[in-house]
Motif scaffolding. Structure first.
Motif, PDB file in Angstrom:
ATOM      1  N   UNK A 129      61.415  48.705  28.362  1.00 55.87           N
ATOM      2  CA  UNK A 129      62.147  49.966  28.344  1.00 55.87           C
ATOM      3  C   UNK A 129      63.566  49.808  28.832  1.00 55.87           C
ATOM      4  N   UNK A 130      63.739  49.020  29.872  1.00 57.36           N
ATOM      5  CA  UNK A 130      65.071  48.791  30.436  1.00 57.36           C
ATOM      6  C   UNK A 130      65.954  47.998  29.475  1.00 57.36           C
ATOM      7  N   UNK A 131      65.453  46.895  28.930  1.00 58.78           N
ATOM      8  CA  UNK A 131      66.306  46.082  28.058  1.00 58.78           C
ATOM      9  C   UNK A 131      66.585  46.765  26.722  1.00 58.78           C
ATOM     10  N   UNK A 132      65.681  47.649  26.303  1.00 64.30           N
ATOM     11  CA  UNK A 132      65.906  48.397  25.061  1.00 64.30           C
ATOM     12  C   UNK A 132      66.752  49.649  25.308  1.00 64.30           C
ATOM     13  N   UNK A 133      67.191  49.828  26.559  1.00 58.32           N
ATOM     14  CA  UNK A 133      68.027  50.967  26.946  1.00 58.32           C
ATOM     15  C   UNK A 133      67.341  52.302  26.649  1.00 58.32           C
ATOM     16  N   UNK A 134      66.078  52.374  27.028  1.00 59.10           N
ATOM     17  CA  UNK A 134      65.303  53.597  26.854  1.00 59.10           C
ATOM     18  C   UNK A 134      65.599  54.492  28.056  1.00 59.10           C
ATOM     19  N   UNK A 135      66.627  55.305  27.922  1.00 57.81           N
ATOM     20  CA  UNK A 135      67.142  56.101  29.027  1.00 57.81           C
ATOM     21  C   UNK A 135      66.456  57.464  29.105  1.00 57.81           C
ATOM     22  N   UNK A 136      66.854  58.227  30.092  1.00 58.01           N
ATOM     23  CA  UNK A 136      66.181  59.493  30.374  1.00 58.01           C
ATOM     24  C   UNK A 136      66.204  60.477  29.217  1.00 58.01           C
ATOM     25  N   UNK A 137      67.235  60.459  28.391  1.00 58.52           N
ATOM     26  CA  UNK A 137      67.295  61.449  27.303  1.00 58.52           C
ATOM     27  C   UNK A 137      66.179  61.272  26.283  1.00 58.52           C
ATOM     28  N   UNK A 138      65.518  60.110  26.269  1.00 56.04           N
ATOM     29  CA  UNK A 138      64.407  59.889  25.336  1.00 56.04           C
ATOM     30  C   UNK A 138      63.064  60.345  25.906  1.00 56.04           C
ATOM     31  N   UNK A 139      63.022  60.643  27.196  1.00 54.19           N
ATOM     32  CA  UNK A 139      61.767  61.023  27.841  1.00 54.19           C
ATOM     33  C   UNK A 139      61.494  62.511  27.637  1.00 54.19           C
ATOM     34  N   UNK A 140      60.575  62.806  26.738  1.00 57.30           N
ATOM     35  CA  UNK A 140      60.233  64.196  26.425  1.00 57.30           C
ATOM     36  C   UNK A 140      59.441  64.877  27.533  1.00 57.30           C
ATOM     37  N   UNK A 141      58.814  64.092  28.406  1.00 59.20           N
ATOM     38  CA  UNK A 141      57.973  64.645  29.471  1.00 59.20           C
ATOM     39  C   UNK A 141      58.617  64.551  30.849  1.00 59.20           C
ATOM     40  N   UNK A 142      59.934  64.477  30.897  1.00 59.91           N
ATOM     41  CA  UNK A 142      60.631  64.328  32.170  1.00 59.91           C
ATOM     42  C   UNK A 142      60.386  65.526  33.082  1.00 59.91           C
ATOM     43  N   UNK A 143      60.198  65.227  34.363  1.00 54.27           N
ATOM     44  CA  UNK A 143      60.049  66.285  35.360  1.00 54.27           C
ATOM     45  C   UNK A 143      61.250  66.331  36.295  1.00 54.27           C
ATOM     46  N   UNK A 144      62.148  65.352  36.146  1.00 56.45           N
ATOM     47  CA  UNK A 144      63.316  65.266  37.017  1.00 56.45           C
ATOM     48  C   UNK A 144      64.439  64.581  36.235  1.00 56.45           C
ATOM     49  N   UNK A 145      65.655  64.828  36.641  1.00 61.96           N
ATOM     50  CA  UNK A 145      66.825  64.195  36.021  1.00 61.96           C
ATOM     51  C   UNK A 145      67.278  63.022  36.887  1.00 61.96           C
ATOM     52  N   UNK A 146      67.878  62.031  36.259  1.00 63.04           N
ATOM     53  CA  UNK A 146      68.378  60.875  37.002  1.00 63.04           C
ATOM     54  C   UNK A 146      69.363  61.298  38.094  1.00 63.04           C
TER      55      UNK A 146
END
Length: 151
Positions: A129-146
């Protein structure tokens, strides 16, 4: 923007990144399901370990899903598992026999095997996830912001 393009295969952004090979995606998903649903370890312990690793690996996608690990320090079994996961994440080569001696105070051999397998799998997933740059905007189930997390 991710470092590689999404494939047509998979349901989540993470799955679409590894879905370029449908067989890998299928088996990755099977292993993930097995680790979460067929483990003898407590689901909350697994979740706290997953959260601990997310911050150690710097995977925004995983960090915003549920935030930081959240357990009582008095829950020694989870504390030991999370500490071991953190050590594994930082430098798995520094793990000694003595660390396993400590694990044996709280876990059976079967549980240690499952814990180490789970940690290895989650660690690999989050590093992808980190090397593919899977950042917070792709997380549909986020409960908090970075921006709300103190890292």
């Amino acid at each position: 923007m991710t470092t590689i393009e999404f494939s047509e295969n998979g349901n989540s952004p993470f799955e679409k990144l590894i879905g370029h090979n449908p067989e890998i995606l299928k088996n990755w998903g099977c292993l993930e399901e097995t680790l979460f649903k067929s483990s003898g370890l407590d689901p909350d312990l697994l979740e706290q370990v997953r959260r601990t690793l997310a911050f150690g690996n710097g995977c925004e996608y995983c960090m915003v899903k549920s935030g930081k690990a959240d357990f009582k320090a008095s829950d020694l079994k989870i504390s030991v598992a999370a500490s071991f996961a953190e050590l594994f994440c930082k430098d798995h080569r520094s793990i000694l026999k003595e660390h396993f001696t400590m694990l044996r105070e709280f876990f059976s051999e079967k549980e240690i095997s499952e814990l180490c397998t789970f940690i290895s799998f989650i660690n690999a997933s989050q590093k992808l996830g980190k090397i593919f740059n899977l950042t917070e905007e792709y997380q549909e189930n986020a409960v908090i912001k970075m921006e709300q997390l103190t890292i």
